[in-house]
Motif scaffolding. Structure first.
Motif: not given
Length: 244
Positions: A57-59, A170, A173, A145, A126-127
């Motif tokens: 779980i991470d940007r 995460y 933004c 998400p 992720t993003h």
């Protein structure tokens, strides 16, 4: 406070690609400022030669591959048992410039290369920021998400040797104003943590790594905001942690 400092707290400075300002452990739980130390933590808990399930779980994907052969060549073939200071000190020469072989954006791609034959289920929430995972197409799951809280418990039930890896960026933004702000609320965090706590207790999660990514004007909005979210998560998980 219970726990062990593998890297003693060195102040709220810049983490960047390679500076490790702290690394703390309590049982199977590790908390750090720079995500590059996560691979070292995992290898202290994951059985060699057994199937490893991964939840990231991470940007960012943290699977940078631009100089993967050079980074791999700078590391020993066996990473288990390497002392933390040696792990953090490995250097690679890229285009004539020496630098850290294990960075915040490549530690996961390096892990996949070393453990490719042992990988079970792999989930990426992720993003979509960063290189695609260096894994065969169709061998990993992409989690959006809004699906995470409802389905996390079910997904974790399907495995037994989970490494669970969270970067607090995460939950943040970038805004049009240039600010970095949290956009996933406390109820979202509480639901995600409930599943994590359950499977830490059951032993399905073998190791949990939490990274603050706290640089000022960075991806988690700075030390204050990342520490506040870390405290929230630790309260849900029943972990007694705070920075000096």
């Amino acid at each position: 406070m219970a726990g062990k400092w593998h890297v003693p707290f060195n102040g709220r400075g810049i983490s960047g690609h390679a500076t490790q300002n702290f690394l703390w452990q309590d049982g199977p739980v590790y908390i750090m400022d720079n995500h590059r130390a996560a691979w070292w933590c995992w290898l202290r808990h994951l059985p060699a030669g057994e199937s490893i399930d991964v939840f990231h779980i991470d940007r960012h994907t943290d699977t940078l591959g631009s100089n993967l052969p050079l980074w791999l060549a700078a590391l020993p073939s066996q990473m288990r048992g390497v002392p933390i200071q040696s792990y953090l000190s490995f250097q690679a020469n890229v285009n004539g410039v020496p630098g850290a072989a294990i960075r915040w954006d490549n530690y996961l791609s390096l892990f996949f290369e070393h453990e490719r034959d042992n990988l079970g289920s792999v989930y990426f929430a992720t993003h979509h920021d960063g290189d695609a995972p260096n894994l065969p197409e169709g061998s990993w799951f992409d989690v959006v998400p809004w699906c995470l809280p409802k389905n996390l418990d079910f997904w974790l039930e399907q495995g037994n040797n989970w490494l669970f890896n969270i970067d607090l960026d995460y939950f943040f933004c970038d805004m049009d104003s240039g600010d970095c702000r949290r956009f996933l609320d406390s109820a979202y965090v509480k639901d995600v943590c409930a599943s994590i706590k359950k499977h830490l207790g059951s032993g399905r999660i073998k190791v949990l790594t939490i990274c603050l990514t706290p640089d000022e004007n960075g991806f988690s909005g700075g030390w204050a905001s990342s520490e506040a979210l870390c405290s929230e998560i630790c309260e849900h998980l029943g972990i007694a942690f705070s920075l000096p």
